[in-house]
Every structure is written in structure tokens, then in C-alpha cells.
Write an enzyme that holds these catalytic residues in place. Sequence first.
Site, mmCIF file in Angstrom:
data_model
loop_
_atom_site.group_PDB
_atom_site.id
_atom_site.type_symbol
_atom_site.label_atom_id
_atom_site.label_comp_id
_atom_site.label_asym_id
_atom_site.label_seq_id
_atom_site.Cartn_x
_atom_site.Cartn_y
_atom_site.Cartn_z
ATOM 1 N N ASP A 50 3.719 -4.545 2.719
ATOM 2 C CA ASP A 50 2.418 -4.070 3.196
ATOM 3 C C ASP A 50 2.441 -2.612 3.615
ATOM 4 O OD1 ASP A 50 -0.148 -3.880 4.185
ATOM 5 O OD2 ASP A 50 -0.020 -5.574 5.527
ATOM 6 N N ARG A 85 -15.112 -7.984 3.968
ATOM 7 C CA ARG A 85 -15.853 -6.876 4.573
ATOM 8 C C ARG A 85 -16.258 -5.848 3.523
ATOM 9 N NH1 ARG A 85 -11.081 -6.714 7.380
ATOM 10 N NH2 ARG A 85 -10.691 -4.559 6.765
ATOM 11 N N HIS A 92 -2.334 -12.290 4.227
ATOM 12 C CA HIS A 92 -2.320 -12.548 5.674
ATOM 13 C C HIS A 92 -2.820 -13.949 6.022
ATOM 14 C CE1 HIS A 92 -1.302 -8.374 6.018
ATOM 15 N NE2 HIS A 92 -2.506 -7.956 5.663
ATOM 16 N N HIS A 134 0.887 -1.158 0.000
ATOM 17 C CA HIS A 134 0.000 0.000 0.000
ATOM 18 C C HIS A 134 0.929 1.213 0.000
ATOM 19 C CE1 HIS A 134 -3.231 -2.737 0.963
ATOM 20 N NE2 HIS A 134 -2.734 -3.018 2.151
ATOM 21 N N HIS A 165 -10.793 -5.828 -1.689
ATOM 22 C CA HIS A 165 -10.077 -5.466 -0.472
ATOM 23 C C HIS A 165 -10.173 -6.545 0.590
ATOM 24 C CE1 HIS A 165 -9.581 -3.668 3.544
ATOM 25 N NE2 HIS A 165 -8.623 -2.963 2.960
#
Length: 461
Positions: A328, A212, A277, A60, A209
Site C-alpha cells: 500500500d 466515495r 482493506h 501506490h 478508487h
Amino acid sequence: MAQRKLKFASALLPAGWQKDVVLTIDAQGLIETVETGNSDKSLAAVKGFAIPAVPNVHSHAHQRLMTGLAEVAGPGADSFWTWREVMYGFALKLSPEDLQAVAAQLYVETLKSGSTIIGEFQYLHHQPDGSPYVEPAELTLRCLAAAEEAGIAITLLPTLYAYGGFGGQAPTQGQRRFINGAERYLKILATLQKAIADKPLHRLGISPHSLRAVTKELLGEVIAGLDGMGKKDAPIHIHVAEQTKEVDDCLAWSGGTRPVEYLLDNFALSQRWCAIHATHMMADETLRMAKSGMIAGLCPTTEANLGDGIFPADSFLKAKGAIAIGSDSHISVSPAEDLRQLEYSQRLRDRTRNALAAGPNQSTGRTLFDAVLAGGAQSMTQPVGVLKAGLRADIAVLDEDHPALIGRKGDAVLDSWIFSGGNPCVSDVFVAGRQVVQSGRHIHEDAIKKNFQAAVKRLSN
């Protein structure tokens, strides 16, 4: 770039460590031939230990701006979720020019660490107030421009983010720069596909993403659109089971299904998928995920920094699962440190040593290195991973004169780099046969750093 030859004093090839290795590299940066034991003195050899460069599969870029600035305790208990609110504050500030400057600095640091590919999981899409840019792909195009400045290969993974929680909950104000529906998201993909059409170092995939942030129906529609663009093998990266709260929320929403289990039950998982993850899995999820071919995209240093938990690497690797690594949040940009942290997490949990070595008398560093080369190449869909004909000449050179490596031979070089020396051991880096780092310095380091400094100054006001 015309055909050229590179000679290395020592190199790690598929058959093992070899001396006086000459690679013939074509105009596209692909290795044509590999010769060992070359005694031609007219071709100067690059000193040190040449190894395939490790792909960095999860980035990111905008989070590079805040490294070290979330390490002050808050008024209550700190967690990933309190960190996320701090991160949203930084994410809402960046202009397109700022993002490009920050990303270019990150990509220089990535190259200097010995990684030649970045997987950009890019979820900033709109203006700070949430309104779209005239060009919907503006911010991902800025990451592409930053990659070209730095000379790094990139797999663009624009992020599909539509909701604020499981079951299609409304997004929060802090997420307003992220939100797209299927139609606008597919327009972004089409723009990016056109932008990289003639760029051999670049690839395109997608990054829903998390469970969620999407629904099964939305993700299915986008995957169908991606496949319809002729991208049936394009990578799909998704955050999953990073936090125990995420698992609990998924169980409550789904009526008893865990996040990785939900993916396994509802999608045709394969090697094109990368679970970022996947920290919190039950034994049956771990086994099923390994058998599916889905790659575990691990970010051990970030996961430690955020207090995520410990990935079950021992059981996953024993089940023949594939892994890759990424930096990350970029609290540290170092494949060596991430591999070290991965191994140490297993040692601390189980109070053992050399937990992930392939077997008796096997190097732990070599085991991990080989695993993330293969998994990284697959999850980035980039032609790298080993130094052999037909693949790209993406190479990191470790300094034989660094104190951590003096006197080392064979796989002890990797062990000493990973468990001791780290980034300072990386002396030279080549992308597609073109040298971008020489004697520890990037070829455009000063100019890119100047732009980064200006961006930080603007954002600090």
C-alpha cells in the site's frame, strides 16, 4: 530466454518440502517439469529454501516518496484524513520522470522482499495543475516502464476517480491529478491493453478508487466497457470500509447501508473483485463477503500505520474467505512483516496466540502463507502461487545461513521468516525463471537507486 533448468537444495512444493528439486523452465518462464531427489552433481543447486514468491497486490508507487515523512504530530488530532492531506502534497509534485524513478526503486525493494508481482493501484493521471497529458495513460505507462526496468511482473490497475465524496460530490483541489470520466478512462485502458499485448509478465485490471470516488452508474459503465474489451475476467480492486468515517458517511448518504453491504447489494461480486482493506464490517457483511468469493486485499502494516483498525481475519478465514496482502503506502515493503502484523493484530485484540493457524498442530506461518499465495494469484490474474508444471517460475529463496533460519526445517522455516527474520532472510529471487536478486542484491540496484536519488533531490528543492 531458452529452456533452462534450476536446481534448489530444498523447495516447498504442493506435496510439501522436498530436497534436491529440479525445475525445467520453458522459454516463457513457465515450469515444464518438477523433479525431486535429483542427485546430478553437474547441476549446481541454489542453497537455501525455495518458496513460491508472494504477490504484492496493492501498491501506490508514488507514496514511496513520503515514507517516514508523516510521523510528526500535527497541531490537532492526527488521523488517516490528516495524513491524506500530506500525501496529496507529495502527489502534486511528481513529474512523469520522477514517478518512474520512484516506482522503479519501489519495485526493486519489492523484489528484494520476496515478492515478484506488484498490483499497481495507480491514481495519478494528469499534470500537477490538473490538465491532461497529451497521452492520457502517461503516468501508468511510467509505472509499466519502471516494472520493466526492475524485472518485476505487474498487474496494472489504473484508478477510476471522478468525485470527492459519496453521491457524486465535487472533487477537491488536492484531487485534481486523479479525475477522469468514463470516456477518458476507457481510452487509458485501451492504451494500456495495447501496451501489454505482447508482455507475458503483465496484466490489466481496473481500480475504482472507492465508493466515495465513483457512482454506481459510472462504475457500471466502466465495467461494461472493460468486459467489452474482452476482459470479462480482469480484476476489479476497490478501497472499501477502510475508515470508520467512511462507514459513517456511507450510512448517512445511503440511508443506512454500509460500504461492503452496498457493494454486495449492487454489484455481481466474484473472485475477480478484491476489496482493499474491508476493515470495518459487521458479522453479516463478513460472512456475505467471504461467500461471494471477493478477495480481501489486506495491507496490515499500512493499516496499522494509518490507525485504520483491525480486519476480522479470524471470522473471515473461518468462513472460507480468501485473502491477499499488499504494501500500500510502502511504510514497509515486506510480505513477512505484513503477515506478522496481520496475526499480531488478532492476538492483541483477542489476547490469544496463533490466532489464524488452520487448526491444532498447524503452523501459523504456513497457514497465512498458503492463503495469500492463493488469494494473491487470483487477484492479480497471474499464473503463480505454487511450484508446479504449467505455472510461472516465480521463486524466492530464503537463506539457510541467516541466524533466524539456522537449524530450521519444514514449516518452521516459514514461521521463523515471518515472525522473526523478515526481509534479510531473502537471498535470491527469480521471476519467470530469471534471477533478478542474487545474494540479497538486485541486478540493477545501483543504477535504479541513482535515478531515485536524483528524483528525491529534485523534489526536495
